[in-house]
Design a protein around this motif. Structure first.
Motif, PDB file in Angstrom:
ATOM      1  N   ALA A 257      -3.025   3.381   4.278  1.00 31.12           N
ATOM      2  CA  ALA A 257      -3.448   2.119   4.837  1.00 31.12           C
ATOM      3  C   ALA A 257      -3.395   2.145   6.307  1.00 31.12           C
ATOM      4  O   ALA A 257      -2.452   2.770   7.013  1.00 31.12           O
ATOM      5  CB  ALA A 257      -2.439   0.934   4.182  1.00 31.12           C
TER       6      ALA A 257
ATOM      7  N   LEU B 113      -7.359   1.613   2.348  1.00 27.18           N
ATOM      8  CA  LEU B 113      -6.963   0.287   2.956  1.00 27.18           C
ATOM      9  C   LEU B 113      -7.199   0.066   4.156  1.00 27.18           C
ATOM     10  O   LEU B 113      -6.386   0.553   5.087  1.00 27.18           O
ATOM     11  CB  LEU B 113      -5.897  -0.373   2.093  1.00 27.18           C
ATOM     12  CG  LEU B 113      -5.481  -1.864   2.527  1.00 27.18           C
ATOM     13  CD1 LEU B 113      -6.351  -2.716   2.041  1.00 27.18           C
ATOM     14  CD2 LEU B 113      -4.141  -2.198   2.070  1.00 27.18           C
TER      15      LEU B 113
ATOM     16  N   GLU C 265     -11.284  -0.834   0.577  1.00 24.03           N
ATOM     17  CA  GLU C 265     -10.753  -2.219   0.493  1.00 24.03           C
ATOM     18  C   GLU C 265     -10.287  -2.585   1.892  1.00 24.03           C
ATOM     19  O   GLU C 265      -9.963  -1.881   2.872  1.00 24.03           O
ATOM     20  CB  GLU C 265      -9.248  -1.850  -0.267  1.00 24.03           C
ATOM     21  CG  GLU C 265      -8.674  -3.059  -0.663  1.00 24.03           C
ATOM     22  CD  GLU C 265      -7.553  -2.959  -1.529  1.00 24.03           C
ATOM     23  OE1 GLU C 265      -6.710  -3.903  -1.933  1.00 24.03           O
ATOM     24  OE2 GLU C 265      -7.330  -1.648  -2.179  1.00 24.03           O
TER      25      GLU C 265
ATOM     26  N   ALA D  41       0.898  -1.101  -0.212  1.00 27.86           N
ATOM     27  CA  ALA D  41       0.039  -0.237   0.003  1.00 27.86           C
ATOM     28  C   ALA D  41       0.809   1.053   0.024  1.00 27.86           C
ATOM     29  O   ALA D  41       0.571   2.115  -0.651  1.00 27.86           O
ATOM     30  CB  ALA D  41      -0.972   0.066   1.089  1.00 27.86           C
TER      31      ALA D  41
ATOM     32  N   LYS E 157      -1.252   4.450  -1.376  1.00 29.51           N
ATOM     33  CA  LYS E 157      -2.390   4.265  -0.741  1.00 29.51           C
ATOM     34  C   LYS E 157      -2.249   4.686   0.913  1.00 29.51           C
ATOM     35  O   LYS E 157      -1.258   4.188   1.455  1.00 29.51           O
ATOM     36  CB  LYS E 157      -2.996   2.966  -0.885  1.00 29.51           C
ATOM     37  CG  LYS E 157      -3.435   2.525  -2.211  1.00 29.51           C
ATOM     38  CD  LYS E 157      -4.042   1.187  -2.132  1.00 29.51           C
ATOM     39  CE  LYS E 157      -4.354   0.784  -3.657  1.00 29.51           C
ATOM     40  NZ  LYS E 157      -5.156  -0.647  -3.574  1.00 29.51           N
TER      41      LYS E 157
END
Length: 996
Positions: A353, A591, A644, A346, A351
């Motif tokens: 996370a 995430l 996610e 990630a 991302k």
């Protein structure tokens, strides 16, 4: 901001949304074109510091505007209008007061609990009293509790609680508890706002009202003309009949373990229906289909039959599961590795996370795994103070009071990174301190000193200092250590203030060094400042602690610093976070990894309550354990709504197979049975998780190109003949027969096993003690002594020797009992032996030089007696069973070799003479004896065997084979690691190799 309404305002936001940003959007949308200063007058109350920080950050979006006032609910009492409300006693003071009460209670009721649990009992009692105030349960409730068909434990607990009630009743001058003052503040605020409501918006954001006082405050705010409550994770997919069951416990009983139970209860208390709870902002969750699927999976047990009808109708299952991954790792370590890999990926993909877990062990393992890639996650929990360097040092010190300092204690202290950090003559002495510490450790290990005292340490300092020409400063260093640690053993019962003063003095002395005065290293960094804060609070409140034994102080001290946290404000990785379950409500992550999803972790096991049983809590109106389960379920439901999601669990822990948490069981059962699409989606979730486990396994798998080492072959080194030993003791001859490699390692390489610092008593220690007893017994024998008198003398010697030489109290008692059982038989037998001839030597040194093979054999004989009629009798004591005759002639030929020395060599103070018998005297419970008659043939045979053995090893082609003839396959050798045993077996052919 709000239009007039005759109903309280209760809003919600669905699971998975960015809660702080959604609150901001809804707030700005409602303000519209209102005066901008009205936003600045808006008060927003939140339940956590992180929520406060995230909400302020949400408003910092680059646009110019005034910000609302964001405050913690716990800051309500700081307003000046409540300055007349007495300030509460600190939680530490309350617990210290309760410690004294609990101590007196246990003095009168010793069967209630162990004395070591005093602080733990006081802590749980403080939590109980706080909960009673939080839930508005009066002390009078205690008097009305019914205890039918219950154990005496709960009756004694209730009897004690009634005494506590009289002490902490409001009619006394005791300062209020924190929860009690908070409830008073909320009551005053309710009265004031009812009379004169605030003319500006007041909102409570992010709290579910899990505690009574907070729920009451939320009710007050929701009823204000410009007030509202905004709750996170509201399940807008919940059917009306499920809402009705949660709202009316009479339909099917309380359902406190449902994630929406608290929300429904608050709405019901406010007189609101399901339709009255509306979204606060126009926002859509990342996966509405997934929220609907989990809502169905978590329906209360009485209506789970609806899975069969509503499950097949559920749409968008494939879409809902597209962003789901299920990791089922074989063990916690590989779970942590897989989670760390997900976070690393990630971070590479830019991302945001977050790992959400209540399992701090998992969090620490993941953080350690991320460190291999230089990723420092933002851990919201921080580090427990007792795991930081200052916390560990203070824990070590508190554990020393009232007991003898061991070698392990000393080395752990001296190696601590904060010890000897002070300076001397402008130059740090930490380096020389560590050098001497390592040298002292080797000395303690070589000599197996379990409890080093000042005299032995000074003797080492003089000897080592003479060799390195630093005797003076080395001696000063030893005096510094000895004088500091000598103060810990005599500590007994004393005041808490005295314990704390002594702890601080030792910590400062250790940090300053032998001649330094700078203890700033203790308090330098953030963990040091937190340790200083805790110690200052302890010193400030110590008056309330009374007297404590060293062990009670240690328990209390460890509990106090174990509760404190040290948080590092230095910048962390901006996109990798580790959160607790409360942070799931904010959910500012693309995430989310929900980790540790096993029963007992999600939800955690309820802590045992020694004061109130489950029935007593229910009757008193306190929180039930199921309500904590419901809060955990709500946190899980919110985390599950992220864009996610990775679900992870370990199939086994260190002890046994694990059980998935109840929500994972519900989800997988629903998906397996709802439809083919559901079952297929679950299989795909597991496939994605299996791929992460595969990568985790590969991460720890060695690279065959350079990481794999060939298995070692059974070694048989062949050193040059001129370096092979030319002298051995009789006991080492058996080693040469059974394990020649041990002779090579010890006599040629000069490698010796160092004893462990935490030296535990072993058969060798017992043998030394019993040898000493028998030596003194034989030396003290007189011809006129009777068997009865000898028995009494043997028992007296046993007590004397064990008290002098055995430092382990438990073993001292066990070994004394063992000797007492055989004392009469042993004394009678030995008196008869001594009367027959008399003793001529104890622990006498002997040797013989075998000129034909250039070899010297040495020994120390345990005991040599003269035999009536001429000749000698040699004895060897065995604390356990003696060897059998065949073994004594083939392998354990120690006494046969001593007979050879006595007949053909020399013994100090003993003339050469014929040996008529040798005997192994067992000092076990059976007092077995192995006798071997000696004649000229036996002496000649043992000499020939010795010459052959030595001559064989004088040939270059003879190697020192590892484990040549061990007595047992499990025979432990001190050199198994060196020979890399386990990579080969005794059945393998030894490989000779020339070494130089």
């Amino acid at each position: 901001m709000f239009e007039y309404s005759d109903k309280p305002r209760l809003f919600g936001l669905p699971c998975g949304v960015d809660f702080p940003r959604a609150v901001k959007d809804g707030l700005l949308e409602r303000f519209g074109t209102d005066r901008p200063e009205l936003l600045a007058r808006t008060e927003i109350f939140v339940n956590t510091s992180r929520m406060k920080r995230d909400l302020v950050a949400a408003f910092d979006d680059g646009q110019t505007r005034l910000l609302p006032r964001v405050r913690l609910v716990t800051e309500l009492g700081n307003d000046l209008r409540f300055r007349d409300v007495p300030m509460p006693a600190s939680g530490l003071r309350l617990r210290l007061e309760l410690v004294q009460l609990v101590t007196h209670f246990l003095d009168n009721r010793p069967g209630f609990a162990e004395r070591s649990a005093v602080y733990g009992l006081a802590d749980t009692l403080a939590l109980l009293l706080g909960e009673m105030h939080d839930e508005d349960v009066s002390y009078e409730t205690l008097a009305n509790l019914t205890l039918e068909n219950t154990s005496d434990h709960w009756r004694e607990a209730l009897e004690f609680l009634k005494i506590v009630k009289d002490i902490y009743d409001r009619d006394t001058d005791m300062p209020p508890m924190i929860e009690e003052r908070m409830r008073t503040v909320v009551a005053r605020l309710e009265e004031a706002w009812t009379a004169c409501p605030p003319d500006h918006p007041v909102l409570v954001v992010g709290s579910t009202g899990s505690r009574g006082t907070t729920a009451r405050f939320m009710e007050v705010v929701a009823r204000l003309p410009q007030g509202a409550v905004i709750q996170p994770g509201v399940d807008f997919d919940m059917p009306q009949h499920v809402w009705d069951r949660l709202a009316d416990p009479g339909m099917s009983g309380p359902m406190h373990d449902h994630p929406q139970e608290r929300i429904v209860r608050l709405a019901t208390t406010l007189g609101l229906s399901r339709r009255d709870v509306t979204p606060f902002a126009r926002t859509t969750p990342p996966s509405a289909a997934r929220n609907a699927m989990l809502s169905l999976a978590l329906r209360p047990a009485p209506v789970t039959d609806e899975w069969m009808t509503d499950g097949p109708k559920l749409g968008g299952v494939a879409e809902a599961c597209a962003g789901l991954t299920l990791i089922e790792a074989p063990d916690p370590r590989r779970e942590a590795t897989a989670v760390a890999l997900v976070l690393r990926k990630a971070a590479e993909d830019q991302k945001r996370a977050a790992l959400i877990t209540p399992d701090r062990d998992l969090a620490r393992q993941v953080a350690a795994m991320l460190d291999r890639w230089d990723i420092d996650p933002d851990d919201s929990a921080g580090e427990p103070l007792n795991q930081t360097p200052p916390g560990r040092l203070f824990r070590l010190i508190s554990n020393l009071f009232g007991r003898k300092v061991t070698a392990e204690d000393m080395m752990v202290l001296l190696k601590h990174p904060l010890v000897a950090k002070g300076s001397f003559e402008g130059e740090s002495k930490r380096g020389i301190h560590l050098l001497w510490t390592r040298q002292l450790e080797v000395h303690l290990r070589k000599n197996a000193l379990a409890f080093p005292d000042k005299e032995r340490l000074l003797a080492w300092a003089r000897k080592a200092g003479a060799a390195s020409k630093d005797t003076e400063i080395r001696t000063a260093w030893v005096v510094w250590i000895s004088d500091l640690l000598a103060q810990t053993e005599p500590v007994g019962t004393r005041t808490l203030s005295a314990h704390l003063d002594h702890t601080l003095a030792l910590a400062r002395g250790l940090a300053s060094g032998p001649v330094g005065s700078d203890d700033s290293a203790l308090w330098d960094n953030l963990s040091g400042r937190e340790m200083r804060r805790v110690m200052d609070e302890l010193v400030r409140e110590a008056h309330w602690g009374g007297d404590m034994t060293p062990f009670e102080f240690d328990d209390m001290f460890r509990a106090v610093i174990g509760r404190a946290m040290s948080r590092d404000p230095t910048p962390k990785h901006p996109n990798v976070m580790i959160w607790g379950t409360l942070e799931a409500r904010s959910l500012q992550a693309d995430l989310v990894i929900v980790g540790g999803l096993n029963d007992g972790v999600w939800p955690s096991q309820p802590k045992p309550d020694p004061w109130f049983s489950r029935d007593m809590r229910k009757e008193a109106g306190l929180l039930s354990p199921e309500q904590m389960v419901g809060l955990s379920a709500h946190d899980f439901q919110q985390a599950f709504g992220a864009k996610e999601v990775v679900i992870s669990r370990a199939l086994r822990n260190a002890e046994t197979e694990t059980v998935p948490c109840r929500w994972v069981i519900r989800l997988t059962n629903l998906m397996n049975g709802m439809s083919d699409v559901g079952a297929q989606s679950l299989a795909q979730m597991r496939e994605r998780g299996a791929q992460w486990i595969k990568w985790a396994n590969l991460l720890d798998q060695p690279d065959p190109s350079h990481d794999v080492m060939e298995l070692s072959r059974r070694p048989s080194p062949r050193p040059p003949v001129d370096v092979r030993p030319r002298a051995l003791s009789v006991t080492r001859v058996e080693t040469l027969i059974r394990d020649p490699y041990a002779i090579y390692a010890s006599k040629i390489l000069n490698l010796y096993k160092l004893a462990p610092l935490n030296h535990a008593p072993d058969p060798r220690d017992r043998g030394n003690a019993f040898h000493d007893i028998m030596e003194r017994f034989v030396l003290g024998y007189t011809p006129a002594e009777t068997a009865e008198a000898a028995t009494l003398r043997l028992l007296s010697l046993t007590d004397t020797v064990l008290n002098e030489t055995v430092v382990w109290p438990t073993e001292r008692r066990i070994w004394r009992s063992r000797m007492h059982k055989v004392a009469q038989r042993l004394a009678t037998r030995e008196v008869e032996r001594l009367a027959a001839g008399g003793n001529v030597g104890i622990e006498k040194k002997g040797q013989i030089s075998l000129g034909d093979i250039d070899f010297t054999l040495t020994c120390f004989a345990d005991r040599i007696d003269r035999v009536d009629g001429g000749g000698y009798h040699i004895f060897d004591y065995k604390a356990s069973a003696p060897p059998r005759v065949n073994e004594a002639k083939a392998f354990r030929i120690q006494l046969l070799l001593e007979a050879l020395i006595l007949q053909e060599g020399t013994f100090e103070d003993i003339a050469q003479g014929h040996v008529r018998m040798v005997s192994y005297l067992g000092l076990d419970k059976d007092l077995n004896v192995t006798d071997i008659d000696i004649d000229s043939d036996i002496i000649a045979d043992v000499r020939r065997k010795l010459a052959t053995l030595v001559s064989n090893y004088d040939m270059h082609e003879t190697g020192y084979t590892a484990r040549r003839a061990p007595k047992f396959n499990s025979f432990p050798s001190d050199y198994d690691l060196l020979s890399r045993f386990k990579e080969w077996t005794e059945a393998d052919v030894a490989i000779g190799k020339d070494v130089s």
